[in-house]
Scaffold this motif. Structure first.
Motif, short mmCIF file in Angstrom:
data_model
loop_
_atom_site.label_atom_id
_atom_site.label_comp_id
_atom_site.label_asym_id
_atom_site.label_seq_id
_atom_site.Cartn_x
_atom_site.Cartn_y
_atom_site.Cartn_z
N ILE C 131 30.59 -100.18 112.05
CA ILE C 131 31.87 -99.78 111.47
C ILE C 131 33.01 -100.05 112.45
O ILE C 131 34.09 -100.51 112.09
CB ILE C 131 31.83 -98.31 111.02
N ASP C 132 32.75 -99.82 113.74
CA ASP C 132 33.80 -100.08 114.73
C ASP C 132 34.18 -101.55 114.76
O ASP C 132 35.35 -101.89 114.85
CB ASP C 132 33.31 -99.63 116.11
N ARG C 133 33.17 -102.39 114.64
CA ARG C 133 33.47 -103.82 114.67
C ARG C 133 34.30 -104.21 113.45
O ARG C 133 35.20 -105.05 113.53
CB ARG C 133 32.14 -104.58 114.69
N LEU C 134 34.01 -103.56 112.33
CA LEU C 134 34.78 -103.85 111.13
C LEU C 134 36.23 -103.42 111.30
O LEU C 134 37.15 -104.10 110.88
CB LEU C 134 34.17 -103.15 109.92
N TYR C 135 36.41 -102.27 111.96
CA TYR C 135 37.78 -101.80 112.20
C TYR C 135 38.52 -102.77 113.12
O TYR C 135 39.73 -102.94 113.02
CB TYR C 135 37.79 -100.41 112.80
N GLU C 136 37.77 -103.38 114.02
CA GLU C 136 38.39 -104.37 114.87
C GLU C 136 38.88 -105.56 114.06
O GLU C 136 39.98 -106.08 114.26
CB GLU C 136 37.37 -104.89 115.90
N LEU C 137 38.04 -105.93 113.09
CA LEU C 137 38.40 -107.06 112.25
C LEU C 137 39.57 -106.72 111.35
O LEU C 137 40.47 -107.52 111.12
CB LEU C 137 37.17 -107.46 111.43
N PHE C 138 39.55 -105.50 110.81
CA PHE C 138 40.62 -105.05 109.91
C PHE C 138 41.24 -103.79 110.49
O PHE C 138 40.90 -102.69 110.07
CB PHE C 138 40.09 -104.74 108.51
N PRO C 139 42.16 -103.93 111.43
CA PRO C 139 42.73 -102.73 112.09
C PRO C 139 43.38 -101.78 111.09
O PRO C 139 43.34 -100.57 111.26
CB PRO C 139 43.77 -103.31 113.04
N ARG C 140 43.97 -102.33 110.02
CA ARG C 140 44.62 -101.46 109.02
C ARG C 140 43.66 -100.42 108.48
O ARG C 140 44.04 -99.29 108.21
CB ARG C 140 45.11 -102.32 107.86
N LEU C 141 42.41 -100.84 108.31
CA LEU C 141 41.43 -99.90 107.77
C LEU C 141 41.16 -98.80 108.79
O LEU C 141 40.99 -97.63 108.42
CB LEU C 141 40.13 -100.62 107.43
N GLY C 142 41.14 -99.19 110.05
CA GLY C 142 40.91 -98.20 111.09
C GLY C 142 41.99 -97.12 111.05
O GLY C 142 41.70 -95.92 111.16
N GLU C 143 43.22 -97.56 110.85
CA GLU C 143 44.31 -96.58 110.80
C GLU C 143 44.15 -95.63 109.62
O GLU C 143 44.58 -94.49 109.66
CB GLU C 143 45.66 -97.30 110.64
N ARG C 144 43.60 -96.13 108.54
CA ARG C 144 43.54 -95.34 107.31
C ARG C 144 42.15 -94.75 107.07
O ARG C 144 41.81 -94.44 105.95
CB ARG C 144 43.87 -96.23 106.11
N ARG C 145 41.35 -94.63 108.13
CA ARG C 145 39.94 -94.35 107.90
C ARG C 145 39.67 -93.06 107.11
O ARG C 145 38.69 -92.96 106.41
CB ARG C 145 39.17 -94.33 109.21
N SER C 146 40.55 -92.06 107.21
CA SER C 146 40.23 -90.83 106.48
C SER C 146 41.07 -90.68 105.21
O SER C 146 41.08 -89.62 104.59
CB SER C 146 40.41 -89.61 107.39
N GLN C 147 41.76 -91.75 104.84
CA GLN C 147 42.48 -91.70 103.55
C GLN C 147 41.50 -92.01 102.42
O GLN C 147 40.52 -92.72 102.61
CB GLN C 147 43.58 -92.77 103.59
N GLU C 148 41.77 -91.46 101.24
CA GLU C 148 40.87 -91.76 100.13
C GLU C 148 41.01 -93.24 99.79
O GLU C 148 42.13 -93.75 99.64
CB GLU C 148 41.21 -90.90 98.91
N GLY C 149 39.88 -93.91 99.66
CA GLY C 149 39.87 -95.35 99.49
C GLY C 149 40.75 -95.87 98.37
O GLY C 149 41.45 -96.86 98.51
N VAL C 150 40.73 -95.17 97.23
CA VAL C 150 41.46 -95.71 96.09
C VAL C 150 42.97 -95.59 96.21
O VAL C 150 43.69 -96.19 95.43
CB VAL C 150 41.02 -95.06 94.76
N THR C 151 43.46 -94.82 97.20
CA THR C 151 44.91 -94.75 97.33
C THR C 151 45.45 -95.82 98.26
O THR C 151 46.65 -95.88 98.51
CB THR C 151 45.37 -93.36 97.85
N LEU C 152 44.58 -96.65 98.78
CA LEU C 152 45.05 -97.76 99.61
C LEU C 152 45.88 -98.72 98.76
O LEU C 152 45.74 -98.77 97.55
CB LEU C 152 43.85 -98.52 100.17
N SER C 153 46.70 -99.49 99.43
CA SER C 153 47.44 -100.52 98.70
C SER C 153 46.45 -101.59 98.27
O SER C 153 45.33 -101.66 98.79
CB SER C 153 48.52 -101.11 99.56
N GLY C 154 46.86 -102.40 97.33
CA GLY C 154 45.96 -103.39 96.78
C GLY C 154 45.30 -104.25 97.84
O GLY C 154 44.09 -104.47 97.84
N GLY C 155 46.09 -104.72 98.77
CA GLY C 155 45.55 -105.60 99.79
C GLY C 155 44.58 -104.87 100.70
O GLY C 155 43.54 -105.42 101.07
#
Ligand SMILES: Nc1ncnc2c1ncn2[C@@H]1O[C@H](COP(=O)(O)OP(=O)(O)OP(=O)(O)O)[C@@H](O)[C@H]1O
Ligand SMILES: Nc1ncnc2c1ncn2[C@@H]1O[C@H](COP(=O)(O)OP(=O)(O)OP(=O)(O)O)[C@@H](O)[C@H]1O
Ligand SMILES: [Mg+2]
Ligand SMILES: [Mg+2]
Lengths: 400, 253, 251, 413, 335
Positions: C131-155
């Motif tokens: 999971i850490d490596r994935l956050y490295e690849l997609f830093p935005r996801l790392g920032e939002r890790r505890s937000q509910e997934g479906v409230t993320l923006s489309g991208g």
């Protein structure tokens, strides 16, 4: 004709024919034959078929179209019955004012409950309606006994005022419900050979009311309003952003179905002037849900079929007892007879509930669209064999 | 003074500031594009316009009236229609019925109900619906169950539903995402044609630069909840900040 | 049963390397509607295949069929992934066998946070990127890790969907319109990621409306039209063939 | 008149609860009916036909017509019961309807029979209203009622527990519960008891703990449970759980009274019933000739002794057959005339009168107690006292029965 | 004061029954999304597990005793349970006496098996179907189960007494006594509730099932065999319901329709707690239990006649109107 499309008109005509000829259709077996047990063509049951048909048709307008599953519609049925009986007690035994009042009171009552309950959706809505209905039941059963006569049920008595009618007939009995003098209980028998058919005023009144109710429900289904209701079921968000407020639509549907329930309750009281609190219990609300789903929610005729099916089991299967079974299989050798009776015994008489439960499970598992889907499948089977003859390759066609 | 005036709109989600002090003015009869990186707050801004969200601060005026505090259906009745990022259609209804509902909504307002006439008897509305389906190349699909269409088709249907309402302001949230190139081009043509023939204002969010540059009269670039630049398309294309934050190197129209 | 069918008479004769993913004479239905009408194609190990076609051509249906989802039903045909008969499996078995699908509407699971969405992918073996490596690849996801997934923006949701697929150790990645709704910069980034994982040997099938982009990325292309394959060849060939592009891709 | 039998058979309608909580009671009633039909048609050992004081029944059916019957399910709901009765009348041509296991159903079906013009012979119904406020000319009740329970119980309670007691009532919140509570309170207060409290409990209540707990420190030393069926089993069980039976209040043993008992329910209550006093219409251990004959033929046929519900249903059927035979007519009005004021004996409760004014039977009432050491699974109650009919008889215009009007008999169309 | 204290105990005790039933229901209803009208029947079957065990343990060897006569005047039968014959009177009778606690062991495998068969045979086909269809099929099933039990055990209640040692009253506070078995029931339900919570909290099982409910397809794509977990979840829920039933026997004698009596109420509890929330269901169970107990106090009934009849529904309405998703409901679950 009647502003209906051909398909709907055909359906209406078929239903009209079926209800008008019901005394014949439901009494297919000669009166003295062993199978006469399965005859359902006696006034009380025929009346119940159409009255619960009305109830289910109304319920379907709410549930079938909007998807709002109310578990409290029996309350409106009960309120309709109570209003009608009170009309008989206070005014006269004419059914017309009674029916009018029951529809009005049920409409008002359903407006009140709908207004509050419709603030929630889904299961929360269901439980709100359930809670209201159970409260009404509990109150009617005990606290409100002065109005409802509690457990026993509200009945007409010899001492009722009946200001436009009479308290008692000349010979000292309770007058009978009537429509401008034509008594609901009046009936004539037609005997043809071993068959006997009963035509009762009460039944035909109910049947006519049911036809009108059915006709109106077709109109509602085909109207813009009906389409809106289906749209609400499908996607409330889109509904909102298309400039429509779902609330008044659902409330209207709720009140209409409440009025149908009130009408059914009023008719029940007209046919048999007693209003019991059990009519309002959750099991009664559950029953109309089951009728609608069993027949096919959202279809025009389904709820009527479902109502008929459940009432048939309740009234016909519950009355078959061991002795009847033995009389049917008399001709068989004894061990076989006993074996057969032993098996069937579980499903009839006291076991009629078991049969009903099994039917519920079978129908919903194998016919997801209810009885109507069963009918469609049979229809399609015919069409398919016909089509297959015309065109062997018709079975697999691309989607578009 | 534009038909749509957004003033100092801010919106927070918990700790996240999705919009901060957004100002936007859309002139009548223009097409205004809003672009920006993912998560910039574009959809959030639209949500504030149609009543799905209520901004924490600021004001939104449409046609001289405030939309804040009104419910979505009231805002729609004011003349704002919206296409969503994930298609919102009536999946259980047929394509044709999907077209009829917005028509009834326009004609009858939010509350008038017709429970007795039949849908088929509304000859004029029916023909308008069929015409619109022709226009978006979906006439042959009119009996289809909307839910069983492919996703590109769902988008086109949703847009047709909004267009048929003849809104004063049309909000489009990525209308051509997932649409085949041919249909994207059709859509561009359709929107152009409508813009020319009718009194309509369009606000569009789109990541497909081809669409943006073909349609937009003005473009606002939103980044991290604030407008980065607002300008005509030609200048946006070459804007270095926009290139860095949004378009990237391979950007092409 | 575990023998690979001889595709040589059906598939592209020019291909010599053994196919990694093979679809052979696959027919798929949604209820009564016959959508995919007998298609066959091969994907070789480490290759990127672009699956193209108009709206409603059946691309999504093809991917869903391969992933063995309950809908559509594959009534006939065989699907083999690295010597494993996918057509005999159900979707979770296919996933364990090494198939990863990024579905078209992203399908972020409601009620779960970003991190939970990723954790969910790592419950069943085999596990891929941490999971850490994935956050490295997609830093935005790392920032939002505890937000509910479906409230993320489309991208952001699209990134999460791809990350979720990579969180599993997959052999084939099926992407259904991965660029949809993404800002051009992000598209660039994702394209980079795809190239990166291709270098690491990942086999990919990509469905994309932005045909040019997809073709630039892909080695080979298959074009579908109303449920049948109308072209199967190298990506460059499509880019060069005007009439093909005009007829089936309108570009 | 309605359903005049024309062939060589006559049909009776047995309308009993086959589903719902009273299904077992209903099943026992049905057994009794079948037995009665068998006896009327000359089968079996004749049962009470041999001990019945009226001797017109000779085992050839009724007026020479073979007795047939139909059955139906009341579901213990007035609506369903009426529907079932309707079908018996309209479809099967039943000339008499009988059965039921609750007062609500009895009153509802009685009203229907009055309108339809057939005779109703009530089954188990204990509310005062059945032959009080809601009495009907076409309806008859053999079973005793709440007033009679109270009248029979009060003296026994005084003997057992003294005349200085504080009673706490828990009452099922519907008409039957109220009439019973009213009757018991009146009778016990008349002999010096004080009613400290009466709490109404919902019908649907299953756990009575929150009603029982306050009894503990209410100062009461007797708990009267005006409950029947499942309610009774649960409230009694809960009361015992809370240790009420082992309590001492005001220097006396705390006591529990269950005014209406039935053996079937006593079985449901298990151990808890031991030593509890109540009243019952009839019990199989009675040693008069009629009871013995009935228990013998029932027990031989089914392998266990009959319940009081079975008894009352059996007797009602014979009484009806007898009345028709004496009247020499199936016409309901003739039957009513034959039953009104009819005195008979040999049916298990001593000399009995069917009073003309309200169609209530007046007969001996049994006060019983849960047996401490039962010898079999049926031997749960012991008879403490047989209260003579005279002691439980009340004037027809007693206020607890006021408000009704018998009306005139209705022979129907 | 004591009176109020006692009512609080009553409420907790009633509430623990509600909570336990609602817990099982919400596992199926709030997590699997199936409106299970057969849940009450599972509770009832649990109770009848202990009836059955009691019958099995008291299976008797019959001998005729000519000195005593039965009601027909024939020699009466003397029954000696086999258990007593085998283990001697002391041990045998103790085993019989403890049949209800023993029934827990007996009921777990039975309930798991019933849950398994029910889910695999029936419910499985209904995950994607509308709630209404689920209602119809599970209601049908409930009727069938109920009728079968009625057929074999009759309609009357059957006592399943608590062991002697636990059937008296016990001193819980100075001056306050309370039935021992009710205290046992309370502790038992806390243990079960705790167990279920721990299981769902400390394993990923809960998350997977929730995810599977929200989107089965995607969870399948992630390599998870969601069907198996659903089955297990169903089995657990069935066992929770069954155990609630087993232990409830001594409080109120089991009868065949006891499930239906609780069904509506438990739905109300689940919904008031909020869909999809286990803590919500438990909280609502205790809350409604306590309120119901208070409403049945004489002082309150005299103040508002009939309040005890409607309190639960009234509270449900108020809560649902004030809090749209019940006490702790999650957004979007069955709205
Ligand atoms: N309900 C919500 N709760 C919490 N955060 C939210 C919510 N809705 C949106 N957000 C966050 O607000 C930010 C802006 O979201 P928005 O959907 O407006 O982006 P966008 O500009 O439309 O992006 P895209 O182009 O990817 O659709 C995102 O980071 C998103 O995660
Ligand atoms: N659930 C469904 N039921 C019935 N038909 C369906 C269903 N889903 C898709 N179809 C039909 O199958 C055909 C192919 O759809 P599919 O989604 O595979 O197209 P696609 O190539 O992915 O298109 P797009 O580019 O629009 O996503 C379409 O005609 C569509 O209407
Ligand atoms: Mg967006
Ligand atoms: Mg697709």
């Amino acid at each position: 004709m009647f502003g209906l499309e051909k398909k709907d008109l055909n359906l209406l005509i078929i239903v009209a024919l079926l209800t008008m000829l019901a005394p014949f259709i439901l009494n297919p077996f000669p009166t003295d034959s062993a199978l006469a047990q399965f005859n359902a063509g006696y006034p009380d049951l025929m009346q119940r078929f159409v009255i619960y048909g009305i109830f289910a048709i109304g319920f379907n307008i709410l549930f079938g179209l909007t998807g709002y599953l109310s578990f409290g519609h029996a309350a409106f049925l009960g309120v309709g019955s109570y209003s009608a009986v009170w009309m008989f007690k206070l005014l006269s035994m004419n059914v017309l004012p009674a029916l009018v009042l029951s529809v009005i009171i049920a409409g008002a009552f359903s407006w009140l409950i709908g207004f509050i309950s419709l603030r929630r959706t889904g299961i929360y809505f269901s439980i709100l309606t359930l809670a209201f209905a159970q409260m009404s039941f509990a109150l009617a059963y005990s606290v409100l006994t002065p109005i409802t006569n509690g457990e026993t049920g509200l009945q007409i008595t010899l001492d009722d005022p009946r200001i436009l009618g009479m308290s008692a007939t000349a010979d000292g009995s309770i007058p009978v419900t009537n429509i401008f003098g034509l008594e609901m209980r009046a009936a004539t028998d037609l005997v043809i050979g071993p068959w006997s058919f009963t035509f009762s005023v009460g039944y035909y009144l109910c049947a006519l009311v049911m036809l009108v109710a059915f006709y109106l429900s077709i109109r509602i289904f085909r109207s813009p309003f009906g389409m809106m209701l289906r749209a609400i079921k499908s996607n409330q968000t889109r509904m909102n952003y298309t400039g429509l407020n779902p609330k008044p639509y659902t409330l209207a549907a709720f009140v209409i179905s409440g009025m149908y329930a009130g009408l059914a309750g009023g008719l029940l009281a007209c046919m048999d002037p007693l209003a019991g609190a059990e009519r309002m219990q959750w099991t009664a609300s559950g029953e109309v849900v089951l009728m609608t789903i069993l027949g096919g929610a959202g279809t025009l005729i389904g709820p009527v079929l479902g109502a008929g099916m459940i009432k048939y089991f309740e009234n016909i299967f519950s009355k078959i007892n061991e002795a009847t079974l033995h009389s049917w299989f008399d001709v068989l050798p004894d061990p076989m007879e006993n074996g057969l009776v032993w098996v069937l015994e579980h499903f009839v008489g006291a076991g009629w509930h078991l049969t009903l439960g099994v039917i519920f499970m079978l129908v919903v598992t194998f016919l997801p669209g209810g009885l109507v889907e069963g009918g469609q499948r049979i229809g399609r089977l015919f069409n398919r064999t016909k089509a297959a003859k015309d065109d062997e390759s018709a079975a697999t066609k691309p989607a578009e | 003074m534009g038909i749509l005036e957004v003033k100092d709109v801010s919106k927070r989600f918990g700790g996240l500031k999705a919009l901060s002090d957004v100002n936007l003015s859309v002139a009548q009869n223009t097409c205004h594009a809003i672009i920006g990186p993912n998560g910039a707050g574009k959809s959030t801004l639209l949500n504030c316009l149609v009543g799905k969200l209520i901004p924490d601060t600021g004001s939104v005026m449409f046609d001289g009236q405030s939309v804040l505090g009104r419910s979505p259906h009231e805002i729609n009745q004011m003349g704002i229609s919206r296409v969503f990022q994930t298609p919102e259609i009536f999946g259980d209804l047929s394509v044709f019925e999907n077209m009829m509902i917005p028509l009834f909504a326009r004609r009858d307002g939010a509350y008038r109900m017709h429970a007795y006439e039949s849908v088929a008897s509304e000859k004029e509305l029916v023909s308008r619906a069929l015409q619109m389906l022709e226009d978006v190349n979906m006439a042959d699909k009119r009996h289809m169950h909307a839910a069983s269409m492919s996703r590109g088709d769902k988008r086109r249907l949703e847009m047709a539903m909004c267009l048929i309402q003849e809104p004063k302001l049309l909000l489009l949230d990525e209308p051509t995402a997932g649409m085949a190139r041919a249909d994207t081009n059709n859509t561009i043509d359709l929107l152009r044609q409508i813009k020319d023939s009718r009194d309509i204002t369009i606000a569009i969010i789109e990541h497909d630069m081809h669409v943006v540059f073909s349609l937009a009269d003005r473009i606002t670039v939103l980044a991290q909840g604030t407008p980065l630049v607002e300008d005509v398309p030609e200048r946006i294309k070459g804007h270095p900040k926009v290139k860095e934050a949004y378009l990237g190197e391979t950007a092409h129209a | 049963m575990n023998v690979r069918p001889d595709f040589s008479k059906h598939a592209n004769q020019a291909e010599t390397a053994p196919a990694f993913l093979s679809v052979w004479d696959m027919h798929s239905y949604y209820g009564e509607s016959y959508i995919v009408q007998g298609i066959s194609f091969n994907v070789h190990e480490g290759e990127i295949l672009a699956l193209l076609g108009r709206n409603g051509a059946g691309k999504t249906t093809t991917l869903r069929s391969i992933a063995r989802l309950d809908d559509p039903q594959v009534n006939k045909g065989e699907i083999w992934l690295d010597h494993q008969p996918l057509h005999l499996m159900r979707s979770h078995q296919a996933a364990v066998a090494g198939l990863g699908l990024v579905p078209e509407d992203r399908r972020i699971i409601p009620g779960l946070t970003v991190e939970e969405n990723l954790q969910l992918a790592q419950i069943a073996p085999p596990i891929g990127w941490s999971i850490d490596r994935l956050y490295e690849l997609f830093p935005r996801l790392g920032e939002r890790r505890s937000q509910e997934g479906v409230t993320l923006s489309g991208g952001e949701q699209q990134m999460l969907a791809i990350a979720r697929a990579l969180a599993r150790d997959i052999k084939v990645l099926l992407l259904d319109e991965p660029y949809e709704g993404l800002a051009p910069v992000i598209v660039d980034e994702i394209e980079k990621t795809l190239r990166h994982i291709k270098e690491q040997g990942m086999t990919t099938v990509i469905v994309e409306q932005n045909a040019v982009r997809a073709l630039q990325l892909a080695d080979r292309a298959v074009i579908l039209d109303t449920g049948s394959i109308v072209f199967d060849g190298s990506a460059a060939e499509v880019l060069e063939n005007e009439s093909l592009r005009a007829e089936y891709l309108a570009i | 008149f309605t359903n005049e039998p024309t062939g060589n058979t006559v049909t009776l309608g047995f309308n009993v609860p086959q589903s719902g909580p009273y299904a077992d009671e209903g099943a026992d009633e049905l057994r009794a009916y079948e037995l009665a039909v068998e006896h009327l048609n000359g089968g079996g050992d004749g049962g009470m036909l041999n001990t019945f004081s009226s001797k017109v029944l000779d085992g050839t059916g009724i007026l020479g017509k073979k007795v047939e019957y139909v059955t139906g399910d009341t579901q213990t709901k007035s609506d369903a019961a009426r529907a079932s009765a309707q079908s018996m009348i309209q479809k099967d041509g039943a000339i008499m309807i009988t059965g039921g296991s609750s007062s609500g159903v009895a009153v509802a079906v009685q009203g229907l029979c009055q309108e339809a013009g057939v005779i109703f012979m009530a089954g188990l119904t204990h509310s005062n209203d059945t032959t009080g406020k809601d009495k009907k000319a076409n309806g008859f009740r053999h079973f005793f009622n709440a007033y009679m329970s109270a009248a029979a119980l009060a003296p026994v309670l005084k003997n057992l527990y003294g005349d200085d007691r504080k009673a706490y009532h828990l009452t099922a919140d519907y008409t039957w519960g109220w009439t019973q509570q009213e009757s018991i309170a009146a009778a016990t207060e008349a002999m010096g008891w004080e009613t400290v409290n009466n709490v109404l409990t919902p019908l649907a209540q299953t756990d009575f703990s929150s009603y029982i707990a306050p009894v503990l420190d209410s100062g009461a030393d007797v708990l009267v449970l005006n409950h029947y069926g499942g309610n009774m089993v649960n409230s009694l069980t809960n009361a015992v759980q809370f240790g009420l039976r082992n309590k001492q209040v005001n220097g006396k043993n705390f006591e529990i009274v269950v005014p209406l008992f039935s053996r079937l329910m006593a079985r449901g209550a298990g151990e808890n019933i031991k030593g509890i006093v109540g009243s019952t219409n009839w019990h199989w251990s009675l040693q008069d000739e009629g009871s013995k004959a009935f228990v013998k033929s029932f027990g031989t046929k089914y392998g266990f002794p009959p319940s009081q519900a079975a008894h009352t249903c059996y007797v009602q059927t014979l009484l009806y057959a007898d009345a028709v035979t004496r009247a020499k007519s199936f016409n309901p009005c003739d039957v009513v005339a034959a039953l009104e004021g009819f005195e008979f004996d040999g049916m298990g409760n001593g000399p009995t009168l069917y009073r003309a004014e309200d169609h209530q039977c007046f007969k001996d009432v049994l006060v019983v107690k849960g047996k401490e050491n039962p010898t079999s699974e049926f031997d749960l109650l012991e008879v403490v006292e047989v209260t003579p009919a005279a002691q439980v008889t009340y004037p027809a215009d007693h206020p607890m029965f006021a408000g009704g009007n018998l009306g005139t008999c209705n022979p129907g169309a | 004061m004591d009176a109020i204290l006692l009512q609080i105990f009553n409420g907790l005790d009633k509430g623990s029954a509600y909570a336990l039933i609602a817990l099982g229901l919400t596992l199926i209803f709030g997590t699997l999304g199936v409106v299970n009208f057969a849940h009450g029947a599972l509770f009832m079957i649990g109770a009848f597990c202990s009836v059955t065990l009691q019958r099995l343990l008291t299976l008797s060897h019959e001998t005729l005793d000519p000195t005593k006569l039965d009601f027909l005047g024939n020699p009466s039968k003397i029954k000696t349970p086999y258990i007593v014959e085998w283990f001697g009177a002391d041990a045998g009778n103790t085993i019989i006496d403890w049949s209800v606690p023993l029934a827990i062991l007996f009921a777990i495998p039975i309930m798991l098996a019933i849950g398994y068969v029910m889910e695999r045979g029936l419910i499985k086909h209904f995950y994607k179907r509308p709630h209404a269809d689920q209602i119809l099929v599970t209601f049908g099933l409930a009727i069938v189960l109920q009728e079968l039990v009625k057929h074999y055990y009759g309609a009357n209640p059957i006592q399943t007494p608590a062991p002697d040692a636990l059937s008296g009253v016990m001193q819980i506070l100075p001056g306050v006594v309370y039935p021992a078995w009710r205290v046992v029931y309370f502790c038992f339900s806390l243990a079960i509730i705790g167990g279920v919570f721990a299981f769902l909290q400390f394993t990923t099982f809960g998350m997977v099932v929730r995810a599977g409910m929200a989107d089965r397809e995607t969870v399948g794509l992630l390599g998870i065999d969601i069907d198996r977990r659903f089955t297990l979840m169903f089995g657990i829920a069935a066992s929770v319901a069954g155990l609630a039933g087993v232990m409830y026997g001594p409080i109120n004698a089991p009868n065949y329709h006891m499930g239906m009596d609780f069904l509506v109420l438990s739905f109300v509890v689940v919904v008031v707690g909020g869909m999809g929330s286990l803590p919500g269901a438990v909280l609502a169970g205790f809350l409604l239990g306590i309120l119901e107990s208070f409403a049945s106090m004489r002082e309150i009934i005299t103040l508002i006649p009939g309040i005890n009849q409607i309190i639960i529904y009234l509270v449900a309405i108020v809560i649902l109107l004030v809090r749209p998703r019940g006490l702790m409901g999650r957004k979007g679950v069955m709205e």
